[in-house]
Design a protein around this motif. Structure first.
Motif, PDB file in Angstrom:
ATOM      1  N   THR A  30       0.837  -1.196   0.000  1.00  0.00           N
ATOM      2  CA  THR A  30       0.000   0.000   0.000  1.00  0.00           C
ATOM      3  C   THR A  30       0.870   1.243   0.000  1.00  0.00           C
ATOM      4  N   THR A  31       0.217   2.384  -0.195  1.00  0.00           N
ATOM      5  CA  THR A  31       0.963   3.645  -0.191  1.00  0.00           C
ATOM      6  C   THR A  31       1.252   4.129   1.213  1.00  0.00           C
ATOM      7  N   GLY A  32       0.454   3.680   2.161  1.00  0.00           N
ATOM      8  CA  GLY A  32       0.588   4.171   3.515  1.00  0.00           C
ATOM      9  C   GLY A  32      -0.278   5.377   3.808  1.00  0.00           C
ATOM     10  N   THR A  67      -7.552  -5.911 -12.471  1.00  0.00           N
ATOM     11  CA  THR A  67      -7.598  -4.611 -11.809  1.00  0.00           C
ATOM     12  C   THR A  67      -6.347  -4.352 -10.989  1.00  0.00           C
ATOM     13  N   TYR A  68      -5.878  -5.374 -10.268  1.00  0.00           N
ATOM     14  CA  TYR A  68      -4.658  -5.201  -9.481  1.00  0.00           C
ATOM     15  C   TYR A  68      -3.452  -4.893 -10.373  1.00  0.00           C
ATOM     16  N   ALA A 121      -0.306   2.371 -11.094  1.00  0.00           N
ATOM     17  CA  ALA A 121      -0.897   3.681 -10.808  1.00  0.00           C
ATOM     18  C   ALA A 121      -0.085   4.394  -9.718  1.00  0.00           C
ATOM     19  N   PRO A 122      -0.144   5.724  -9.658  1.00  0.00           N
ATOM     20  CA  PRO A 122       0.692   6.470  -8.704  1.00  0.00           C
ATOM     21  C   PRO A 122       0.520   6.056  -7.250  1.00  0.00           C
ATOM     22  N   PHE A 123      -0.689   5.711  -6.839  1.00  0.00           N
ATOM     23  CA  PHE A 123      -0.915   5.338  -5.447  1.00  0.00           C
ATOM     24  C   PHE A 123      -1.061   3.837  -5.254  1.00  0.00           C
ATOM     25  N   GLY A 124      -0.754   3.052  -6.277  1.00  0.00           N
ATOM     26  CA  GLY A 124      -0.806   1.598  -6.143  1.00  0.00           C
ATOM     27  C   GLY A 124      -2.185   1.113  -5.744  1.00  0.00           C
ATOM     28  N   ARG A 125      -2.219   0.106  -4.898  1.00  0.00           N
ATOM     29  CA  ARG A 125      -3.501  -0.469  -4.472  1.00  0.00           C
ATOM     30  C   ARG A 125      -4.164   0.361  -3.379  1.00  0.00           C
TER      31      ARG A 125
END
Length: 278
Positions: free
Chosen positions: A6-8, A223-224, A230-234
């Motif tokens: 995750t991005t956090g 989708t994953y 993508a910039p923010f991942g999942r």
């Protein structure tokens, strides 16, 4: 459920400013080329894993599994539908449930587009669950899916391929899943996801060639794969860091509600109700 990176960021609705250093085009190109080398290493490693996977030993399927399908009773052999290869998605959908698991539905959304390509390349793909056929068909129609979905509720298939568990197994606090002993599953979690793969030879003999469970099915989840670039991942921000923080059935994103730790969707409670509605 998966546990992805995750991005956090704690609030998925509000993103901060650029969380990374902003550089010139030349610096960006240099950093990207350097990272490309790691991507190529990963690609070569994935190719090698694929070769090793294809070289794994097979086991002959001796049991005659029978399923309920829209065409009536069918066997595992019938599910090949004239092809030599069969992929089965084990979809979490128990006999007493009315709607399918959110995570398994998330995965099933990736099937429609690839199905004609697989079928014209000697591969059949079938989804299998323990719920009654009428329940599966109603949910499949609601979701707009076109794949074949059969019920294994009257056979040992799910149990033999370690994606379903008898209540007495759950009572012991230990079940066998993903080639390991898993402890303390919720007692109402009688099913888990997976993929199993089979080959049928010219004599009609069937062989089990591969099964994967848990995060092993993520490569088939389109989708994953998009989110991962993508910039923010999942950006999965709940405590477990999994898809229940945001994924919903694709026709429920405009409705409130939540997904519990077993993958079940619950509607938002109505005024005067003490709890959420199933």
């Amino acid at each position: 459920m998966s546990t992805p990176v995750t991005t956090g960021f704690k609030d998925s609705a509000v993103k901060p400013g650029p969380p990374h250093k902003v550089v010139s085009a030349e610096e960006w190109q240099e950093a990207r080329k350097k990272f490309l080398q790691k991507e190529k290493e990963y690609t070569r490693l994935r190719d090698e894993l694929t070769r090793e996977r294809m070289a794994l030993p097979w086991e002959k399927v001796e049991k005659n599994y029978v399923f309920n399908s829209p065409e009536g009773k069918v066997t595992l052999s019938d599910l090949f539908d004239g092809r030599s290869q069969l992929i089965i998605q084990h979809f979490m959908f128990g006999p007493d449930e009315e709607i399918g698991c959110v995570g398994c539905s998330f995965a099933a959304d990736s099937i429609n587009g690839v199905l004609p390509h697989l079928e014209h390349h000697d591969v059949s793909l079938v989804v299998v669950s323990r719920a009654p056929l009428a329940t599966l068909e109603a949910f499949r129609k609601r979701m707009g899916w076109h794949f074949k979905w059969v019920s294994s509720g009257e056979s040992d298939f799910n149990y033999d391929y370690h994606v379903s568990f008898h209540p007495e197994e759950l009572e012991t606090g230990k079940v066998f899943y993903n080639y390991n002993v898993v402890e303390n599953l919720p007692h109402n979690m009688e099913d888990l996801p997976g993929l199993s793969v089979f080959y049928k030879d010219e004599n009609g003999d069937i062989y089990h060639t591969y099964s994967t469970y848990g995060r092993g099915g993520e490569l088939q989840l389109a989708t994953y794969n998009y989110l991962d670039i993508a910039p923010f991942g999942r950006n999965e921000t709940n405590e477990r860091g999994d898809l229940t923080s945001w994924v919903r059935h694709h026709d429920k994103y405009d409705e409130k509600g939540h997904v519990d730790n077993t993958g079940r969707y619950h509607k938002e409670k109505t005024p005067g109700s003490c709890c959420s509605e199933d």
